[in-house]
Scaffold this active site. Structure first.
Site, mmCIF file in Angstrom:
data_model
loop_
_atom_site.group_PDB
_atom_site.id
_atom_site.type_symbol
_atom_site.label_atom_id
_atom_site.label_comp_id
_atom_site.label_asym_id
_atom_site.label_seq_id
_atom_site.Cartn_x
_atom_site.Cartn_y
_atom_site.Cartn_z
ATOM 1 N N PRO A 1 8.246 30.442 -22.403
ATOM 2 C CA PRO A 1 8.906 29.471 -21.162
ATOM 3 C C PRO A 1 10.059 29.233 -21.739
ATOM 4 C CG PRO A 1 7.088 28.478 -23.037
ATOM 5 C CD PRO A 1 6.956 30.097 -22.942
ATOM 6 N N ASP B 1 12.861 29.093 -26.707
ATOM 7 C CA ASP B 1 11.411 29.261 -26.268
ATOM 8 C C ASP B 1 10.869 27.713 -26.469
ATOM 9 O OD1 ASP B 1 8.650 29.746 -26.451
ATOM 10 O OD2 ASP B 1 8.765 31.351 -27.318
ATOM 11 N N HIS B 2 10.060 27.113 -25.511
ATOM 12 C CA HIS B 2 9.677 25.820 -25.442
ATOM 13 C C HIS B 2 8.379 25.783 -26.225
ATOM 14 C CE1 HIS B 2 10.326 21.661 -24.840
ATOM 15 N NE2 HIS B 2 10.389 21.840 -23.371
ATOM 16 N N ARG B 3 7.703 26.679 -26.251
ATOM 17 C CA ARG B 3 6.666 26.675 -27.313
ATOM 18 C C ARG B 3 6.989 26.366 -28.626
ATOM 19 N NH1 ARG B 3 4.228 32.763 -26.340
ATOM 20 N NH2 ARG B 3 6.427 33.157 -26.962
ATOM 21 N N ILE C 1 10.444 25.280 -29.801
ATOM 22 C CA ILE C 1 11.777 24.552 -29.834
ATOM 23 C C ILE C 1 11.564 23.327 -28.841
ATOM 24 C CG2 ILE C 1 14.059 24.126 -29.831
ATOM 25 C CD1 ILE C 1 14.334 26.982 -30.709
#
Length: 490
Positions: free
Chosen positions: A285, A459-461, A463
């Site tokens: 994501p 990567d929002h998983r 950061i």
């Protein structure tokens, strides 16, 4: 042990399954030394020169330039003891490079050695069996394209060129045929003696696709065999003869349609890049944040650096300071330099810094190994070597493996910034935009300053917004005043 050693296409890195023959650097009969470059092969990673594994004499080249060959398939053969005399006569099973098929209604004559397995007759010495699947892909400017209605489009007759690389050894048996006055093919001629048509399988397929009757051609290849050029010339001549005379005032070409379209095969680096970007975009994501920074002091610092005697032979660019800023910011926020591994996050204590490079073969991202340990001068030298190697198309697959964090310099194209897609396995990529003179509020007054915009995709998983914002802010603070940041951060 046999004197003749066949060299298979090796796995050039990370489980690659095939490669395209770009350029042969030797010909049959050439003497090569150990580790001498023999052929240039393009894989999905890069173009690589393959050296000779043995010293000796090239006795066979199994694939033409432009052929895609599976890993493990023989690509050339070397006589490792050329001074020992003539080679023993090969078996029929190792001779099948040129097909000899009888014309319709003709009886195949008996030749010395008899037919090889599969109905082929061994004629030329020096060609071994093609054990791997090979697929011919069109090269730029090669072949005769077909129009929408299936009629071949005429192509100009090529200037006489040397014949493609072929083994120069003597034939096992040569059918008797009249000497040709000229090597160029002529329609309406006769097939070689005995009603035989000499042509390799790819040539037969090409003739079938273009509607050329091989029995009407006189070949210009070895033993009168018909070559691809012979078929192309015959097809071009037939198409020219079949064209109706243009009508005065009529349009000479359609305004649109397949005849005015160009089709580019997706292969090599471009194919791998497309697969990686699609996989990354729909797996991680992505979030992108932007920051506009006054980099006037960075530009002045670079000018002072270029003026130093020990830096005069070094390529110094704004990208150097951006790379240094990223490496220092990683020290403060190590989670940015990590990988999502399903049920765990792997945080790297080293930074293999990727620098995206646009090349003729497509976008590649080689990386500088353990870049965080380098001094500013060492970093500058490493970046210069990396970019020059990439532009020359000589980047090794190992140089593109193991990246942990990437910078893409879109500013060199005059672009302000972008929303880059993460390279697979990485959690952050920074886009560095063009440096422009812009009105900027500086010390309470509007002045002309040098400004750039940074774009950080992550990567929002791994950061979240806070971590990504702090990392980007630190990179911006360094570029706003690099000398002060170096004193305060190191």
């Amino acid at each position: 042990m046999s004197r003749v050693r066949e060299f298979p296409l090796p796995d050039l890195g990370e489980g690659l399954t095939e490669g395209e023959i770009l350029k042969w650097m030797v010909q049959v009969g050439d003497i090569v030394e150990l580790n001498q470059p023999v052929v240039e092969v393009e894989t999905a990673k890069a173009a690589v020169e393959i050296p000779a594994k043995w010293a000796g004499k090239i006795t066979a080249i199994f694939h033409d330039e432009g052929t895609v060959v599976d890993v493990g398939s023989p690509i050339f053969a070397v006589d490792t003891d050329p001074g020992a005399g003539d080679l023993p006569e090969p078996s029929a099973a190792s001779l099948a490079a040129v097909d000899i098929a009888p014309a319709e209604g003709a009886v195949e004559p008996g030749l010395i050695g008899g037919p090889a397995p599969g109905g082929r007759t061994a004629v030329l010495v020096g060609y071994g069996p093609r054990t791997g699947a090979a697929k011919r892909r069109p090269r730029k400017g090669a072949g005769v394209p077909a129009a929408a209605n299936g009629t071949p489009v005429p192509a100009p007759a090529p200037a006489p060129t040397p014949q493609p690389v072929r083994p120069a050894a003597a034939p096992v048996a040569e059918p008797v045929r009249p000497a040709a006055a000229a090597p160029a093919p002529r329609t309406g001629g006769t097939a070689p003696a005995g009603g035989l048509v000499l042509a390799k399988p790819p040539v037969r397929k090409l003739a079938k696709d273009l509607g050329v009757d091989l029995r009407t051609l006189t070949g210009s290849g070895p033993l009168g065999s018909i070559t691809r050029d012979d078929v192309h010339l015959a097809a071009a001549g037939a198409a020219t003869a079949a064209e109706p005379a243009p009508v005065a005032g009529a349009a000479t070409e359609p305004a649109f349609g397949p005849d005015r379209e160009q089709r580019i095969p997706v292969k090599g680096v471009r194919k791998l890049t497309a697969q990686n970007m699609a996989a990354s975009a729909f797996t991680a994501p992505h979030v992108t944040e932007f920051l506009t920074v006054d980099v006037t002091r960075s530009m002045k610092a670079l000018d002072r650096l270029r003026g130093r005697r020990e830096w005069r032979d070094v390529r110094v660019s704004p990208l150097l300071l951006v790379a240094k800023a990223v490496l220092l910011a990683v020290r403060r926020h190590p989670m940015v330099n990590s990988t999502w591994a399903g049920d765990e996050i792997v945080v790297k204590e080293y930074v293999n810094l990727g620098i995206a490079a646009a090349t003729e073969r497509g976008l590649i991202v080689p990386n500088i190994k353990d870049a965080g340990r380098l001094t500013l001068r060492e970093l500058a030298d490493a970046m210069t070597g990396l970019v020059q190697t990439a532009k020359a198309g000589r980047t090794a697959p190992a140089d593109m493996a193991g990246g942990t964090l990437t910078i893409t310099n879109v500013g060199v194209f005059g672009v302000d910034t972008g929303t880059p897609i993460l390279p697979p396995g990485e959690s952050a990529i920074l886009a560095f935009g063009a440096v422009r003179e812009m009105p900027w509020v500086h010390k309470g007054k509007v002045r002309v300053r040098q400004v750039t915009t940074l774009g950080l995709s992550f990567d929002h998983r791994i950061i979240d917004g806070e971590l990504g914002s702090k990392f980007l802010r630190d990179v911006g603070d360094f570029l706003a005043d690099p000398e002060a940041a170096l004193l305060g951060w190191t």
